[in-house]
Design a protein around this motif. Structure first.
Motif, PDB file in Angstrom:
ATOM      1  N   GLN A  11       0.828  -1.204   0.000  1.00  0.00           N
ATOM      2  CA  GLN A  11       0.000   0.000   0.000  1.00  0.00           C
ATOM      3  C   GLN A  11       0.864   1.256   0.000  1.00  0.00           C
ATOM      4  O   GLN A  11       0.553   2.237  -0.668  1.00  0.00           O
ATOM      5  CB  GLN A  11      -0.960   0.018   1.195  1.00  0.00           C
ATOM      6  N   ARG A  14       2.043   1.863  -3.497  1.00  0.00           N
ATOM      7  CA  ARG A  14       0.960   2.405  -4.322  1.00  0.00           C
ATOM      8  C   ARG A  14       0.758   3.900  -4.049  1.00  0.00           C
ATOM      9  O   ARG A  14       0.606   4.691  -4.975  1.00  0.00           O
ATOM     10  CB  ARG A  14      -0.339   1.636  -4.070  1.00  0.00           C
ATOM     11  N   THR A  15       0.796   4.277  -2.792  1.00  0.00           N
ATOM     12  CA  THR A  15       0.639   5.684  -2.423  1.00  0.00           C
ATOM     13  C   THR A  15       1.787   6.522  -2.975  1.00  0.00           C
ATOM     14  O   THR A  15       1.583   7.611  -3.511  1.00  0.00           O
ATOM     15  CB  THR A  15       0.554   5.827  -0.892  1.00  0.00           C
ATOM     16  N   GLN A  18       1.307   7.064  -6.694  1.00  0.00           N
ATOM     17  CA  GLN A  18       0.312   8.097  -6.961  1.00  0.00           C
ATOM     18  C   GLN A  18       0.892   9.485  -6.720  1.00  0.00           C
ATOM     19  O   GLN A  18       0.651  10.413  -7.492  1.00  0.00           O
ATOM     20  CB  GLN A  18      -0.924   7.880  -6.093  1.00  0.00           C
ATOM     21  N   ASN A  19       1.666   9.641  -5.667  1.00  0.00           N
ATOM     22  CA  ASN A  19       2.291  10.936  -5.389  1.00  0.00           C
ATOM     23  C   ASN A  19       3.267  11.323  -6.501  1.00  0.00           C
ATOM     24  O   ASN A  19       3.339  12.489  -6.892  1.00  0.00           O
ATOM     25  CB  ASN A  19       3.001  10.916  -4.042  1.00  0.00           C
ATOM     26  N   ARG A  22       1.370  12.655  -9.411  1.00  0.00           N
ATOM     27  CA  ARG A  22       0.910  14.023  -9.168  1.00  0.00           C
ATOM     28  C   ARG A  22       2.037  15.036  -9.372  1.00  0.00           C
ATOM     29  O   ARG A  22       1.795  16.168  -9.775  1.00  0.00           O
ATOM     30  CB  ARG A  22       0.338  14.142  -7.762  1.00  0.00           C
ATOM     31  N   LEU A  45      -3.026   2.620 -11.580  1.00  0.00           N
ATOM     32  CA  LEU A  45      -3.055   3.677 -10.564  1.00  0.00           C
ATOM     33  C   LEU A  45      -3.146   5.054 -11.207  1.00  0.00           C
ATOM     34  O   LEU A  45      -3.828   5.940 -10.712  1.00  0.00           O
ATOM     35  CB  LEU A  45      -1.806   3.618  -9.683  1.00  0.00           C
ATOM     36  N   LYS A  46      -2.444   5.219 -12.311  1.00  0.00           N
ATOM     37  CA  LYS A  46      -2.471   6.508 -13.018  1.00  0.00           C
ATOM     38  C   LYS A  46      -3.884   6.825 -13.473  1.00  0.00           C
ATOM     39  O   LYS A  46      -4.357   7.960 -13.331  1.00  0.00           O
ATOM     40  CB  LYS A  46      -1.514   6.488 -14.210  1.00  0.00           C
ATOM     41  N   GLU A  47      -4.577   5.839 -13.996  1.00  0.00           N
ATOM     42  CA  GLU A  47      -5.965   6.049 -14.439  1.00  0.00           C
ATOM     43  C   GLU A  47      -6.873   6.357 -13.257  1.00  0.00           C
ATOM     44  O   GLU A  47      -7.754   7.201 -13.356  1.00  0.00           O
ATOM     45  CB  GLU A  47      -6.461   4.815 -15.175  1.00  0.00           C
ATOM     46  N   ASP A  48      -6.655   5.701 -12.129  1.00  0.00           N
ATOM     47  CA  ASP A  48      -7.501   5.883 -10.959  1.00  0.00           C
ATOM     48  C   ASP A  48      -7.295   7.234 -10.278  1.00  0.00           C
ATOM     49  O   ASP A  48      -8.236   7.790  -9.719  1.00  0.00           O
ATOM     50  CB  ASP A  48      -7.249   4.779  -9.929  1.00  0.00           C
ATOM     51  N   CYS A  49      -6.087   7.766 -10.315  1.00  0.00           N
ATOM     52  CA  CYS A  49      -5.828   9.001  -9.572  1.00  0.00           C
ATOM     53  C   CYS A  49      -6.118  10.247 -10.399  1.00  0.00           C
ATOM     54  O   CYS A  49      -6.016  11.350  -9.880  1.00  0.00           O
ATOM     55  CB  CYS A  49      -4.420   9.024  -9.014  1.00  0.00           C
ATOM     56  N   CYS A  51      -4.429  11.832 -12.653  1.00  0.00           N
ATOM     57  CA  CYS A  51      -3.268  12.715 -12.602  1.00  0.00           C
ATOM     58  C   CYS A  51      -2.931  13.226 -13.984  1.00  0.00           C
ATOM     59  O   CYS A  51      -3.034  12.568 -14.953  1.00  0.00           O
ATOM     60  CB  CYS A  51      -2.064  11.961 -12.048  1.00  0.00           C
TER      61      CYS A  51
END
Length: 51
Positions: A11, A14-15, A18-19, A22, A45-49, A51
């Motif tokens: 996790q 993954r965080t 995402q950062n 961004r 993850l890129k699609e979900d966030c 960004c």
């Protein structure tokens, strides 16, 4: 307990991914390598966030 540590580590990766998205300074391939996640998961993850 070991499974909990593994899930927490995953996790955190993954965080971090995402950062990094961004911040918009690395490619998905570079992020995948930096956080040790499969490229497919990083792309998801890129699609979900958004960004």
């Amino acid at each position: 307990m070991e499974e909990g540590v593994s899930l927490g580590t995953h996790q955190a990766a993954r965080t971090t991914a995402q950062n990094l998205f961004r911040m918009n300074i690395l490619t998905p391939e570079q992020i995948s390598q930096a956080v040790s996640l499969p490229l497919e998961e990083v792309l998801a993850l890129k699609e979900d966030c958004a960004c």
